[in-house]
Each structure stands twice: as C-alpha cells, then as structure tokens.
Design a protein around this motif. Structure first.
Motif, PDB file in Angstrom:
ATOM      1  N   SER A   1       4.555   6.998   6.268  1.00  0.00           N
ATOM      2  CA  SER A   1       3.412   6.736   7.141  1.00  0.00           C
ATOM      3  C   SER A   1       3.076   7.968   7.976  1.00  0.00           C
ATOM      4  O   SER A   1       3.864   8.925   8.040  1.00  0.00           O
ATOM      5  CB  SER A   1       3.728   5.564   8.070  1.00  0.00           C
ATOM      6  N   PRO A   2       1.921   7.972   8.644  1.00  0.00           N
ATOM      7  CA  PRO A   2       1.558   9.108   9.508  1.00  0.00           C
ATOM      8  C   PRO A   2       2.575   9.374  10.611  1.00  0.00           C
ATOM      9  O   PRO A   2       2.709  10.510  11.074  1.00  0.00           O
ATOM     10  CB  PRO A   2       0.204   8.681  10.092  1.00  0.00           C
ATOM     11  N   SER A   3       3.318   8.348  11.027  1.00  0.00           N
ATOM     12  CA  SER A   3       4.315   8.525  12.084  1.00  0.00           C
ATOM     13  C   SER A   3       5.655   9.014  11.553  1.00  0.00           C
ATOM     14  O   SER A   3       6.576   9.280  12.322  1.00  0.00           O
ATOM     15  CB  SER A   3       4.521   7.204  12.834  1.00  0.00           C
ATOM     16  N   GLY A   4       5.774   9.121  10.213  1.00  0.00           N
ATOM     17  CA  GLY A   4       7.004   9.618   9.617  1.00  0.00           C
ATOM     18  C   GLY A   4       7.951   8.550   9.109  1.00  0.00           C
ATOM     19  O   GLY A   4       9.003   8.862   8.545  1.00  0.00           O
ATOM     20  N   THR A   5       7.591   7.285   9.278  1.00  0.00           N
ATOM     21  CA  THR A   5       8.422   6.190   8.774  1.00  0.00           C
ATOM     22  C   THR A   5       8.262   6.075   7.264  1.00  0.00           C
ATOM     23  O   THR A   5       7.141   6.082   6.748  1.00  0.00           O
ATOM     24  CB  THR A   5       8.024   4.860   9.430  1.00  0.00           C
ATOM     25  N   SER A   6       9.386   5.965   6.547  1.00  0.00           N
ATOM     26  CA  SER A   6       9.345   5.909   5.086  1.00  0.00           C
ATOM     27  C   SER A   6       9.852   4.572   4.566  1.00  0.00           C
ATOM     28  O   SER A   6      10.731   3.948   5.166  1.00  0.00           O
ATOM     29  CB  SER A   6      10.186   7.037   4.479  1.00  0.00           C
ATOM     30  N   ILE A   7       9.285   4.162   3.438  1.00  0.00           N
ATOM     31  CA  ILE A   7       9.742   2.961   2.756  1.00  0.00           C
ATOM     32  C   ILE A   7       9.836   3.260   1.267  1.00  0.00           C
ATOM     33  O   ILE A   7       8.938   3.880   0.691  1.00  0.00           O
ATOM     34  CB  ILE A   7       8.804   1.757   3.007  1.00  0.00           C
ATOM     35  N   SER A   8      10.948   2.868   0.653  1.00  0.00           N
ATOM     36  CA  SER A   8      11.134   3.029  -0.786  1.00  0.00           C
ATOM     37  C   SER A   8      10.696   1.736  -1.469  1.00  0.00           C
ATOM     38  O   SER A   8      11.155   0.645  -1.111  1.00  0.00           O
ATOM     39  CB  SER A   8      12.603   3.323  -1.101  1.00  0.00           C
ATOM     40  N   ILE A   9       9.789   1.864  -2.426  1.00  0.00           N
ATOM     41  CA  ILE A   9       9.244   0.684  -3.095  1.00  0.00           C
ATOM     42  C   ILE A   9      10.299   0.054  -3.997  1.00  0.00           C
ATOM     43  O   ILE A   9      10.888   0.724  -4.858  1.00  0.00           O
ATOM     44  CB  ILE A   9       7.992   1.051  -3.905  1.00  0.00           C
ATOM     45  N   ASN A  10      10.531  -1.226  -3.800  1.00  0.00           N
ATOM     46  CA  ASN A  10      11.509  -1.974  -4.575  1.00  0.00           C
ATOM     47  C   ASN A  10      10.862  -2.510  -5.850  1.00  0.00           C
ATOM     48  O   ASN A  10       9.870  -3.235  -5.791  1.00  0.00           O
ATOM     49  CB  ASN A  10      12.051  -3.134  -3.731  1.00  0.00           C
TER      50      ASN A  10
END
Length: 246
Positions: A99-108
């Motif tokens: 995200s723009p704030s730097g939060t990451s999510i790995s798609i399951n």
C-alpha cells in the motif's frame, strides 16, 4: 494480409466493450521493481497484467494509482492448460501488494475455479480473488517466481479505457515514433519511442511493430488473429508498414 491486419488495428484503435474490459499489459524483463514497471493511472479500470518467468527468483512488478475509498480488486489467474494447471500452488509465483503507507500483503492462493474468457477464447483458473477499500496513492504489485510459470493478475473492474504509463511515456497503444529508422545512438523522448525499443520487443511474449509511424503493441492479438499467429509474429520488432499495405 492488409485486411487481416486492418481488423486487428481497428479493434486496437477504436476498441470494443469486451476488449476494453480487460486491457492487456505485458510485464517486460526490465520491470524488475515497481518503480521500473508500468503505472496504471486508475487502478479501478480493468486490466490483465501478464507475466512470464523462466526460472526461480525472477521479479516483475507494476504500480496502480487509487483514490481514497476506491475498490481495490485483484484476481490471480493462470491458463487452464499444461503445464500451468499442473503446477502445485507452492510452485507458482508469489504476489505481494504494498500500500502507499508501506503495508504489504501476500496474496493467498486458495481456490481453483474455472473461468472462460470469451474475447480471447481462453480457459483460465482463478487461484485467488482479493478485494479491499483502497487508500489514496500508488500501490505496488511485485511478483516473484519460484520456477518456470506464466500468470495473469487482473486489476480493477470498470469496463472503460484506461491509461498505462512507463516513466514519462505511455505504453504503445498507439503512440507516434520520431522515425522509422533506428539511429546510431537512440534515445527515447517523452513524445514517443525509438526504433531500437521496437526491435527489442520482437517475440510472441512482447510484440511491438511500427505501422505508418505509429507503434502498436500486438502481443494480445497473436493467438486471436484470424490468419494465424505467424501472421503477427512475423511483424514483431519491425517496421511493418510495407507488409500492412501489401
């Protein structure tokens, strides 16, 4: 040949409802980071981002711009054919959204649902469908391979034309070239592409061609061309003006 190519270019220039619903964007080998990759100026417009990998550890990435409150819609798909549909989930590329704030999510990857795309007449498998409310700013999408594979990442759901930027230059669908002849030391300008760039995209995985001074991305039409794929592949990386007019 001219009539067949004309049909292709007509669709590319004026579009159709189905074609615009999933505008194809091919990630290049040089798109190794989000900053180097293409930017979707409106992430709510529907795009099909295609990525090919030949070995483990390769990275390809792109970016998408969102406004606060936009729907962030992402789908991870593979073609329902060998060898992709026989790969184990653990062997498929990893997709991480930042995200723009730097939060990451790995798609399951948690499903295998069949999906038929009528425009390209291709059977796909949904492996994951992710949705969220977007923050304002640019999201990064990074794909890391675990071996040889080909995937499609669908972003957005609005069936309208969208804009894709690479640096300060739009992707070639179409844009004017400064010349149909390569210069000894070519350099790209914000207004267009050099012939050297066209020649570098000379395969079925990334196929550009010049026709009457305009650069066209023909990649998505190779397997859909009524005259057979060879009719398009032979134009990749060339000034195809004379062939088109013959």
């Amino acid at each position: 040949m001219r009539k067949l190519c004309a049909a292709v270019l007509l669709f590319m220039l004026i579009g159709s409802g189905v074609a615009q619903a999933h505008q194809p964007v091919v990630l290049l080998d040089s798109d190794t980071t989000a900053a180097k990759g293409p930017l979707l100026t409106d992430g709510t417009v529907s795009y099909a981002i295609r990525a090919w990998f030949t070995k483990s550890g390769q990275k390809k990435a792109f970016r998408a711009q969102f406004n606060v409150g936009d729907a962030l819609s992402v789908q991870y798909l593979i073609v329902d054919k060998q060898p992709e549909n026989s790969l184990r989930t653990s062997a498929l590329p990893r997709l991480v959204i930042t995200s723009p704030s730097g939060t990451s999510i790995s798609i399951n990857l948690n499903e295998r649902v069949k999906f038929y795309e009528p425009f390209s007449k291709v059977n796909y498998l949904y492996l994951s469908r992710y949705s969220a409310v977007a923050k304002a700013g640019v999201y990064s999408f990074t794909i890391t391979s675990k071996g040889k594979a080909e995937i499609t990442v669908a972003v957005g759901d609005k069936e309208i034309p969208g804009e894709v930027l690479r640096g300060t230059k739009p992707t070639p669908t179409p844009t004017s070239t400064s010349s149909s002849t390569a210069s000894p030391t070519p350099s790209a300008s914000p207004a267009g592409y050099t012939m050297a760039q066209v020649k570098a995209n000379n395969s079925s995985k990334s196929c550009w061609a010049v026709i009457d001074g305009f650069v066209y991305n023909l990649t998505s039409w190779i397997n859909s061309h009524p005259g057979g794929s060879s009719a398009i592949v032979s134009l990749c990386g060339t000034d195809a003006t004379s062939t088109f007019k013959s």
